[in-house]
Design an enzyme around this catalytic site. Structure first.
Site, PDB file in Angstrom:
ATOM      1  N   GLN B 126       0.837  -1.198   0.000  1.00  0.00           N
ATOM      2  CA  GLN B 126       0.000   0.000   0.000  1.00  0.00           C
ATOM      3  C   GLN B 126       0.880   1.258   0.000  1.00  0.00           C
ATOM      4  O   GLN B 126       1.719   1.425   0.875  1.00  0.00           O
ATOM      5  CB  GLN B 126      -0.865  -0.023   1.268  1.00  0.00           C
ATOM      6  CG  GLN B 126      -1.587   1.276   1.554  1.00  0.00           C
ATOM      7  CD  GLN B 126      -2.119   1.329   2.971  1.00  0.00           C
ATOM      8  OE1 GLN B 126      -3.140   0.732   3.272  1.00  0.00           O
ATOM      9  NE2 GLN B 126      -1.415   2.027   3.838  1.00  0.00           N
ATOM     10  N   GLY B 127       0.696   2.103  -0.975  1.00  0.00           N
ATOM     11  CA  GLY B 127       1.483   3.335  -1.044  1.00  0.00           C
ATOM     12  C   GLY B 127       0.648   4.542  -0.664  1.00  0.00           C
ATOM     13  O   GLY B 127       0.092   5.230  -1.534  1.00  0.00           O
ATOM     14  N   TYR B 128       0.520   4.763   0.637  1.00  0.00           N
ATOM     15  CA  TYR B 128      -0.271   5.915   1.108  1.00  0.00           C
ATOM     16  C   TYR B 128       0.638   6.966   1.753  1.00  0.00           C
ATOM     17  O   TYR B 128       0.790   8.068   1.270  1.00  0.00           O
ATOM     18  CB  TYR B 128      -1.317   5.485   2.146  1.00  0.00           C
ATOM     19  CG  TYR B 128      -2.537   4.772   1.590  1.00  0.00           C
ATOM     20  CD1 TYR B 128      -2.667   4.468   0.242  1.00  0.00           C
ATOM     21  CD2 TYR B 128      -3.589   4.403   2.442  1.00  0.00           C
ATOM     22  CE1 TYR B 128      -3.795   3.810  -0.247  1.00  0.00           C
ATOM     23  CE2 TYR B 128      -4.711   3.754   1.960  1.00  0.00           C
ATOM     24  CZ  TYR B 128      -4.815   3.457   0.617  1.00  0.00           C
ATOM     25  OH  TYR B 128      -5.920   2.806   0.154  1.00  0.00           O
ATOM     26  N   SER B 129       1.252   6.601   2.903  1.00  0.00           N
ATOM     27  CA  SER B 129       1.977   7.588   3.705  1.00  0.00           C
ATOM     28  C   SER B 129       3.199   8.121   2.959  1.00  0.00           C
ATOM     29  O   SER B 129       3.809   7.422   2.148  1.00  0.00           O
ATOM     30  CB  SER B 129       2.460   6.955   5.003  1.00  0.00           C
ATOM     31  OG  SER B 129       1.377   6.514   5.745  1.00  0.00           O
ATOM     32  N   SER B 161       4.885  -1.532   4.026  1.00  0.00           N
ATOM     33  CA  SER B 161       5.152  -2.922   4.436  1.00  0.00           C
ATOM     34  C   SER B 161       5.184  -3.800   3.195  1.00  0.00           C
ATOM     35  O   SER B 161       4.432  -3.568   2.258  1.00  0.00           O
ATOM     36  CB  SER B 161       4.049  -3.466   5.351  1.00  0.00           C
ATOM     37  OG  SER B 161       3.561  -2.473   6.177  1.00  0.00           O
ATOM     38  N   GLU B 244      -8.936  -1.677   6.985  1.00  0.00           N
ATOM     39  CA  GLU B 244      -7.698  -1.811   7.752  1.00  0.00           C
ATOM     40  C   GLU B 244      -7.984  -1.749   9.248  1.00  0.00           C
ATOM     41  O   GLU B 244      -7.470  -2.535  10.021  1.00  0.00           O
ATOM     42  CB  GLU B 244      -6.692  -0.716   7.385  1.00  0.00           C
ATOM     43  CG  GLU B 244      -5.403  -0.863   8.164  1.00  0.00           C
ATOM     44  CD  GLU B 244      -4.366   0.210   7.830  1.00  0.00           C
ATOM     45  OE1 GLU B 244      -3.202  -0.149   7.677  1.00  0.00           O
ATOM     46  OE2 GLU B 244      -4.738   1.391   7.727  1.00  0.00           O
ATOM     47  N   SER B 373      -2.850   7.030  14.079  1.00  0.00           N
ATOM     48  CA  SER B 373      -2.202   7.074  15.391  1.00  0.00           C
ATOM     49  C   SER B 373      -3.232   7.169  16.519  1.00  0.00           C
ATOM     50  O   SER B 373      -4.393   7.502  16.283  1.00  0.00           O
ATOM     51  CB  SER B 373      -1.274   8.283  15.467  1.00  0.00           C
ATOM     52  OG  SER B 373      -2.051   9.463  15.493  1.00  0.00           O
TER      53      SER B 373
END
Lengths: 371, 401
Positions: B126-129, B161, B244, B373
């Site tokens: 997953q390419g989010y942050s 990840s 998620e 968070s």
């Protein structure tokens, strides 16, 4: 598999909520705290009209034959409104003990008298849990002598029900040789008392421990339920205040410092609901007695901790006003504080929970209670 | 309250047990961390055939096509755990991308990607942050412009990840630089072997590279690799974020950890006395036990609500925050009861449980921070759950002022 309340249980709780919303406003709690018993009678009459005293009493004795879960749902509402009532002691603990001792004809008769409304019992089990100083009551035949402390449900009581070595002992309030000592506690929404007995006549229902255990276990579940309701109310009040109160031209509830306090209260409190439901349900439905005993202890101690956190945090959200008598928030604060220490302080009760699982020392060992 | 299962479910449980008895010999060891690998793929094939993986995904996309039934899912999870048998492949492809494609993908995308993902042959990251877009994810700056039939991507992702062994990435990029920040994002699918992608491992405090940084330099992907329309990526991503949050904070894992710690305390002795005889350790254990049960019963309440199609409200919103916190505190107790042995790590002599608790203690802190968070969770709880007002938006202040 269905983990939740039935429609009937939800309806029951909602009807108690509506009744107490009407009959237990803060002004009346304040009146009671200042010594006027009128609200206590009003609330008791309303609960009786709804048939709630009959909840746990077996059908054969004129009751509804429901479970500790239903009683806990009612108690949660009493906690929510910080309402004075002998409900937990008489219709929860006393009935829970007497229904276990039903093989004894006397127990059945007492259940019938409680169902008819002529008998209300203050309940004393403190010395079975945390016996201090020179307390304890001993029986010689049907005569009792000694000291019992922290009897719950001293309001409106016609009788005292004490847990003693032989089983359950019931004493009439005006019996000879009985001295009731009213105790003044931080919690003015309920009365507790102590007894000094000198050869007082008692009706003794013999029991090998199951009835006393049922009283203590259900009492602990009810304290947890009471704290759940009281903490829920404190959180609601804090959130409402945070939405309304403005500082720096903004509602204080828009500051993360404040909203995170509210979120933490909610995050800790919400899972407590499921724990209380299950602990109450386990009193009537678990295959092993130890499950009912363990869950009542986990629920009581966990609610004691979460209750304490919510009580102080909700007060803090109210700022200086929370500290005053004006808002009356302290009635809930103190009720939660009192629940924490009745029927065993958390450390004692957690040690019992450990002992039940054969985790470490046994109750009664010479090192019992020592760190 | 009725904690018994009806006959239909008891029969189903027997069926699962029967399956496990007949087939568990084919399952790779549970510690096997590899997402792919021959044995794992063969086991996944067996699970798919019998409906113990991708159970509710339609048959046409390679799933089992069963009706969604949370109780049956629960029974499967319970029985696999009891049999100490590895379940179906999890990960961001199966848990997040597949539901998103089913909801918002084109027919072609579903046909192309879902079946190989379910079989474990196509692994996704997953390419989010991004370095500058963490909690404020919508401020992401990795950009894509159109050139002919391609998007051309430049920028950097972080906390990715499994990027080092993934075949594909689903990612968020800024395609409309002039639109308000939430409306300028698109959701793209791209093969990880595309020219211009560089993956660098990101070593964390555990000492392992659990994450990666991914760098994009003129990376070209066909414009048809978009899910949803241009500028709708935020909405598409939110559909997956819901999935998620559901993955984190499993109460059964907490209960199993608690019981393991109790066993350690009963078996291990200090100066001849079991650790369980220490009243303070014991008090901490029982304190945590009560919380573990509260979360377990809260989870059962959520399962029932899901089955009844009722909203769980607050009971659901708090799971990530409370669950991760609880696991972290359990690991902390495990380390403390070990005393000096609690600091042993990696391949040290005298190491306990292969250093598992030390890793948990550190990695669980990562889970408290990641996946939204703890502070973001508290915003969500207070705003969506309690109705408290949002923090007012402040105009952007340049740095240095």
């Amino acid at each position: 598999m269905y983990f939740g309340l039935s429609d009937n249980q939800t309806l029951l709780q909602d009807s108690v909520r509506r009744t107490l919303e009407r009959d237990a406003p803060l002004d009346d709690i304040r009146k009671f705290a200042q010594g006027d018993n009128t609200p206590l009678h009003t609330i008791h009459a309303s609960l009786t009209e709804l048939g709630l005293p009959l909840t746990l009493i077996p059908e054969a004795e004129g009751g509804l034959g429901l479970g500790v879960l239903e009683v806990a749902l009612v108690q949660e509402m009493l906690g929510r409104y910080a309402a004075p009532s002998p409900f937990a002691a008489t219709y929860g603990m006393a009935v829970a003990g007497l229904r276990v001792a039903q093989a004894d004809k006397q127990a059945k008769d007492w259940l019938g008298r409680i169902a008819s409304g002529v008998v209300i019992m203050a309940v004393g089990v403190n010395e079975q849990i945390d016996c201090r100083e020179d307390c304890g009551v001993v029986a010689s035949g049907d005569k009792l002598s000694g000291k019992a402390r922290f009897l719950l449900g001293a309001d409106l009581a016609t009788h005292y029900l004490l847990a003693i070595k032989e089983g359950l002992a019931i004493i009439e309030k005006d019996a000879k040789g009985v001295k009731e000592i009213a105790l003044t506690t931080i919690d003015k929404t309920r009365n507790v008392c102590a007894l000094e007995l000198k050869g007082a006549t008692a009706h003794i229902i013999k029991d090998k421990g199951a009835a006393v255990a049922a009283m203590i276990n259900s009492g602990r579940v009810l304290l947890a339920a009471d704290t759940l309701g009281a903490a829920d109310m404190m959180l609601e009040k804090a959130v409402a205040y945070a939405k309304e109160r403005e500082q720096f031209n903004r509602p204080i509830g828009s500051f993360q410092a404040v909203k995170h306090m509210c979120a933490e209260m909610a995050a800790k409190l919400e899972p407590c609901r499921a724990l209380v439901w299950y602990a109450a349900y386990a009193q009537d439905n678990s295959e092993e007695d130890s499950e009912a005993a363990l869950m009542s202890r986990l629920a009581q101690t966990h609610l004691s901790e979460v209750g304490q956190y919510v009580a102080r945090t909700a007060t803090e959200v109210h700022g200086g006003m929370g500290f005053t008598d004006l808002l009356g928030l302290h009635y809930w604060f103190k009720r939660i504080g009192s629940n924490r220490l009745m029927l065993g302080a958390p450390e004692f009760v957690r040690a019992e929970a450990a002992a039940l699982q054969n985790w470490g020392i046994k109750i009664g060992d010479k090192n019992w209670g020592k760190p | 309250m009725d904690l018994n299962f009806t006959q239909e479910y008891e029969d189903f449980r027997q069926q699962v047990r029967g399956f496990l008895k007949d087939h568990k010999g084919h399952a790779p060891a549970r510690t096997s961390r590899a997402v792919s690998g021959k044995a794992r793929l063969a086991w996944q094939k067996i699970l798919l055939e019998h409906g113990y993986a991708a159970r509710t995904i339609p048959k046409e996309y390679g799933g089992y096509g069963a009706e969604s039934d949370v109780l049956k899912s629960r029974i499967i999870a319970e029985e696999f755990a009891k049999a100490k048998t590895l379940g179906g492949i999890t990960g961001q492809g199966i848990n997040m991308l597949v539901p998103t494609l089913l909801e918002l993908g084109t027919q072609e995308q579903r046909e192309k990607y879902i079946a190989p993902t379910l079989r474990g042959e196509m692994v996704w990251c997953q390419g989010y942050s991004e370095p500058g877009a963490g909690s404020d994810l919508a401020s992401l700056r990795t950009a894509a412009h159109i050139d002919g039939d391609d998007f051309v991507i430049n920028g950097q992702k972080i906390w990715t990840s499994t990027a080092q062994f993934s075949d594909m990435m689903f990612c968020l990029v800024r395609t409309e630089p002039d639109a308000p920040k939430h409306q300028g994002i698109s959701y793209l699918l791209l093969p990880m072997d595309t020219a211009g992608i560089e993956v660098r491992p990101l070593i964390t405090m555990t000492g392992a590279a659990e994450f990666n940084e991914v760098f994009f330099t003129d990376v070209r992907v066909p414009t048809t690799n978009i899910v949803g329309k241009r500028g709708e990526g935020w909405m598409v991503a939110n559909a997956t974020l819901t999935h998620e949050r559901g993955m984190l904070g499993n109460p059964d894992a907490a209960l199993s950890r608690l019981n393991t710690i109790a066993d350690i305390m009963l078996q291990e002795t200090s100066s001849g006395a079991p650790l369980m005889d220490n009243a303070i350790y014991r008090d901490r254990l029982v304190t945590l036990q009560a919380e573990v049960y509260a979360m377990k019963f809260n989870g059962m309440r959520l399962t029932t609500n899901a089955k009844e199609k009722k909203s769980s409200g607050m009971a659901g919103l708090i799971v990530k925050l409370q669950g991760c916190e609880l696991n972290h505190r359990l690991a902390a107790l495990a380390i403390d009861v070990m005393g000096a042995y609690g600091v042993l790590y990696e391949d040290s002599p005298l190491l306990r449980d292969e250093g598992l608790w030390q890793t948990h203690y550190m990695f669980d802190l990562g889970l408290i921070i990641g996946g939204g968070s703890a502070q973001i969770q508290k915003n969500i709880i207070s705003e969506r759950g309690l109705g408290l007002p949002r923090e007012p938006k402040v105009p952007k202040v340049p740095k240095g002022n």
